[in-house]
Scaffold this active site. Structure first.
Site, mmCIF file in Angstrom:
data_model
loop_
_atom_site.group_PDB
_atom_site.id
_atom_site.type_symbol
_atom_site.label_atom_id
_atom_site.label_comp_id
_atom_site.label_asym_id
_atom_site.label_seq_id
_atom_site.Cartn_x
_atom_site.Cartn_y
_atom_site.Cartn_z
ATOM 1 C CG ASP A 21 -1.884 1.150 1.348
ATOM 2 O OD1 ASP A 21 -1.627 2.255 -0.159
ATOM 3 O OD2 ASP A 21 -2.111 1.783 2.524
ATOM 4 C CG ASN A 23 -3.850 5.305 -1.475
ATOM 5 O OD1 ASN A 23 -3.736 4.638 -0.430
ATOM 6 N ND2 ASN A 23 -4.013 5.777 -2.124
ATOM 7 C CG ASP A 25 -6.235 3.320 0.637
ATOM 8 O OD1 ASP A 25 -5.456 1.861 0.704
ATOM 9 O OD2 ASP A 25 -6.971 3.384 -0.379
ATOM 10 C CG ASP A 29 -1.466 1.178 -4.122
ATOM 11 O OD1 ASP A 29 -0.609 1.079 -4.160
ATOM 12 O OD2 ASP A 29 -1.684 1.948 -2.583
ATOM 13 C CG ASP A 98 -8.173 -12.755 -12.480
ATOM 14 O OD1 ASP A 98 -8.873 -13.889 -12.791
ATOM 15 O OD2 ASP A 98 -7.591 -13.709 -10.954
ATOM 16 C CG ASP A 201 -12.661 -16.157 -11.731
ATOM 17 O OD1 ASP A 201 -11.859 -16.633 -10.398
ATOM 18 O OD2 ASP A 201 -13.500 -16.082 -11.638
ATOM 19 C CD GLU A 258 -10.793 -20.605 -10.863
ATOM 20 O OE1 GLU A 258 -10.289 -20.829 -9.647
ATOM 21 O OE2 GLU A 258 -11.318 -20.103 -11.611
ATOM 22 C CG HIS A 330 -6.843 -15.502 -4.886
ATOM 23 N ND1 HIS A 330 -6.132 -16.391 -6.147
ATOM 24 C CD2 HIS A 330 -8.055 -15.332 -5.246
ATOM 25 C CE1 HIS A 330 -7.379 -16.315 -7.108
ATOM 26 N NE2 HIS A 330 -8.437 -15.827 -6.494
ATOM 27 C CG ASP A 331 -9.504 -19.319 -4.988
ATOM 28 O OD1 ASP A 331 -9.886 -17.626 -4.449
ATOM 29 O OD2 ASP A 331 -9.765 -18.773 -5.724
HETATM 30 O O1 TEU Z 1 -12.210 -18.954 -8.139
HETATM 31 C C1 TEU Z 1 -13.215 -20.106 -9.386
HETATM 32 C C2 TEU Z 1 -13.758 -21.250 -7.951
HETATM 33 O O2 TEU Z 1 -14.016 -22.512 -9.020
HETATM 34 C C3 TEU Z 1 -13.773 -22.079 -6.987
HETATM 35 O O3 TEU Z 1 -15.100 -22.867 -6.307
HETATM 36 C C4 TEU Z 1 -12.704 -20.908 -5.751
HETATM 37 O O4 TEU Z 1 -12.469 -22.550 -5.696
HETATM 38 C C5 TEU Z 1 -13.815 -22.051 -5.185
HETATM 39 O O5 TEU Z 1 -14.307 -19.756 -4.342
HETATM 40 C C6 TEU Z 1 -12.550 -21.739 -2.981
HETATM 41 O O6 TEU Z 1 -12.738 -21.705 -1.729
HETATM 42 C C7 TEU Z 1 -12.114 -18.351 -9.230
HETATM 43 C C8 TEU Z 1 -11.504 -17.369 -8.278
HETATM 44 O O7 TEU Z 1 -10.364 -18.005 -7.962
HETATM 45 C C9 TEU Z 1 -12.274 -17.033 -6.857
HETATM 46 O O8 TEU Z 1 -11.663 -16.001 -5.906
HETATM 47 C C10 TEU Z 1 -13.731 -16.031 -7.644
HETATM 48 O O9 TEU Z 1 -14.246 -16.412 -5.951
HETATM 49 C C11 TEU Z 1 -14.232 -16.632 -8.112
HETATM 50 O O10 TEU Z 1 -13.560 -17.002 -8.827
HETATM 51 C C12 TEU Z 1 -15.597 -16.490 -8.553
HETATM 52 O O11 TEU Z 1 -15.464 -15.545 -9.793
HETATM 53 CA CA CA Z 2 -3.250 2.535 -1.112
#
Ligand code: TEU
Ligand code: CA
Length: 556
Positions: A21, A23, A25, A29, A98, A201, A258, A330-331
């Site tokens: 970050d 700035n 907040d 960013d 993405d 995605d 994905e 991130h998931d």
């Molecule tokens: O995830 C798609 C997906 O197939 C989900 O089942 C994912 O494995 C699940 O959210 C895990 O808890 C993508 C993105 O990576 C995710 O961050 C998004 O929430 C989702 O699409 C909707 O856009």
């Molecule tokens: Ca920021």
């Protein structure tokens, strides 16, 4: 298999909200990403995938886009994005965005127009059906984030619309050629700006089983998982082929899908020489231990399961194309927390799990913070969770009869919040991520686990990842590391994950996936030790004694 410009690279995923970050907040960013490009170059990264930074109400952290042609002011401006692309290029780094086109945001103008006039052209951009109070919904599928996939169309009492994910993420109707054309135009508009490509995605969801129909319920909510519908649907390949020809292939862009639940016979269509994606993520390790009842019933993978899943994936992609290999994103939970047992998350063990994955054939992706061994964060109250998916799974666990405490303990290891805590740059307040209040609290372990503490320390996780990446680029070994075949070694030996990479040279990669010492028979004399996560190497004539969590790469 044809060689592609991206094959030898190492990719890195940035979750911009939690990266850096500039700035104050509390939200990471684009200027933060630009300011860290030199850092990424030092690490050896050549492809950066940015999680969404488009305009969004952030109902699902940017995976709900309200304007595909602009940057959300929280992340910066279009000028920042253009600067990021050009500054990346100067450092040999391609920027990948993405591409979220299974759905948009309910605040996107298309959806607003569809609500205003469902019979007009924008009504056809979505799946909208007539429905009257007391009637059955058009189908009984369960959305990924809980509840039916149908909700009342805003402003109407007699119409419903379809959303596979959150209700603020209405699905786009890919059957409509006008919608498809809009999407391709948008993709090309970005590629014209010099973008390296896209991560695509949730793409498998764009093809629905039509007409909508009920499927056998799999929980006592009377609903059925969308995955059942996907298994019965055909034809997604047709849309994806068209998209590739209209967009990515014209630019020789990099694309990584994905993709879940693909059929092995479809792999050449997806990632073959002329596949509609350059690559797709291999999720087979991550699928271990899942249970259709919900997260509360999931179990942690064992070393043996991990090894088998990885080798099966290697075999499936051999000679076809490149999977993209990850231990986290991130998931997902942090890989070191998910694949290593509690109490065993030493720096050595973290290097082992990272090294075993990195050295597989395919394109390695690191997720921000992986290179310093960031871990899951303990949470014990519902208010500590932000992620919509986690909040739903908490309810699922309660409904299954778990107490509040049991439910939290069961879902916490799988929460998407684990990977989303801010990057730990240093040991100062908020880990140097922000001068303000971070949007999601920093993992309290930042005082010991942070970049500043590891940079330049020879035996750190960070320096180990740097060595892995430089081995992949080393002129003498690159051909073998990038293209060499994977051949499992001593596969029957419990908690040993070992494999050859055979190309111009022959490498042996081995990890002792347990805390106890074990001996691995040597397949021949060692020519050269290339990587070792420990100081010592106990090599006898016919066996290599591996300490608990020891990991080595050697030329033989
Ligand atoms: O995830 C798609 C997906 O197939 C989900 O089942 C994912 O494995 C699940 O959210 C895990 O808890 C993508 C993105 O990576 C995710 O961050 C998004 O929430 C989702 O699409 C909707 O856009
Ligand atoms: Ca920021």
């Amino acid at each position: 298999m044809q060689k592609k410009w991206w094959h030898g690279k190492t990719a890195y995923q940035i979750y911009p909200k939690s990266f850096f970050d500039t700035n104050g907040d509390g939200i990471g960013d684009l200027r933060g990403v630009i300011s860290k490009l030199d850092y990424l170059q030092e690490l050896g990264i050549e492809i950066v995938w940015l999680s969404p930074v488009y305009c969004s109400p952030l109902a699902d952290q940017g995976y709900d886009i309200s304007d595909y042609y602009d940057i959300d002011p929280r992340f910066g401006t279009m000028a920042d994005m253009e600067e990021l692309i050009s500054e990346g290029r100067k450092r040999g780094i391609s920027i990948v965005m993405d591409l979220v086109v299974n759905h948009c945001s309910d605040e996107h103008v298309w959806f607003q127009k569809a609500c205003a006039d469902p019979d007009g052209p924008y009504g056809q951009y979505f799946y909208i059906r007539d429905w009257h109070e007391g009637e059955r919904l058009p189908c009984n599928w369960r959305s990924y984030f809980g509840g039916p996939v149908w909700d009342l169309l805003p402003g109407h009492t007699d119409k419903v619309y379809f959303h596979a994910f959150h209700k603020k993420q209405p699905d786009l109707n890919w059957e409509n050629p006008l919608l498809r054309r809009e999407i391709y135009r948008m993709i090309n508009w970005w590629l014209d700006k010099g973008l390296g490509g896209f991560r695509i995605d949730a793409i498998i969801n764009i093809k629905k089983l039509l007409p909508f129909c009920d499927l056998p319920a799999d929980r006592d909510d009377g609903l059925c998982s969308i995955k059942t519908m996907l298994a019965r649907t055909d034809g997604v390949n047709v849309f994806l082929r068209e998209m590739a020809e209209e967009t990515f292939h014209r630019y020789d862009a990099f694309s990584v899908g994905e993709v879940f639940n693909e059929k092995t016979e479809d792999l050449p269509l997806i990632i073959g020489d002329d596949g509609y994606f350059s690559s797709m993520f291999d999720f087979s390790e991550h699928l271990i231990g899942m249970d259709a009842r919900g997260w509360y019933a999931w179990t942690q993978p064992t070393a043996e399961e991990y090894k088998r899943a990885a080798f099966t994936a290697q075999k499936r992609s051999a000679g076809v194309g490149f999977f993209s290999n990850i231990i986290e994103n991130h998931d997902e939970p942090r890989g070191v927390s998910h694949y290593l047992p509690q109490g065993e998350r030493s720096e050595a063990a973290k290097k082992m799990i990272g090294g075993l994955n990195f050295m597989l054939r395919g394109l390695p992706f690191l997720y921000q913070g992986q290179e310093i061994g960031m871990e899951n964060m303990d949470r014990w109250e519902l208010s500590q969770f932000d992620d919509i998916n986690t909040l739903d799974e908490y309810k699922v666990a309660l409904r299954a009869g778990l107490s509040h405490e049991e439910a939290i303990a069961a879902i916490s290891p799988y929460s998407r919040d684990n990977a989303r805590t801010p990057f730990q740059w240093d040991g100062t307040e908020n880990a140097g991520f922000t001068t303000g209040i971070p949007w999601l609290p920093v993992n309290p372990n930042y005082r010991t686990v942070n970049l500043l503490q590891q940079r330049g320390r020879d035996d750190s996780v960070y320096e180990f990842y740097r060595s892995l990446i430089s081995l992949r680029k080393n002129a003498a070994y690159a051909e073998t590391v990038v293209y060499g075949e994977t051949e499992p070694y001593c596969c029957g030996q419990r908690n040993l994950m070992a494999y050859f990479r055979r190309g111009e040279r022959c490498l042996l990669v081995a990890g002792n996936f347990q805390k106890e010492v074990q001996d691995m028979p040597m397949p021949g004399p060692m020519k050269k030790l290339l990587l070792n996560n420990m100081d010592k190497l106990e090599l006898k004539e016919k066996a290599l004694r591996l300490e608990g969590w020891q990991f080595v790469v050697m030329e033989i």
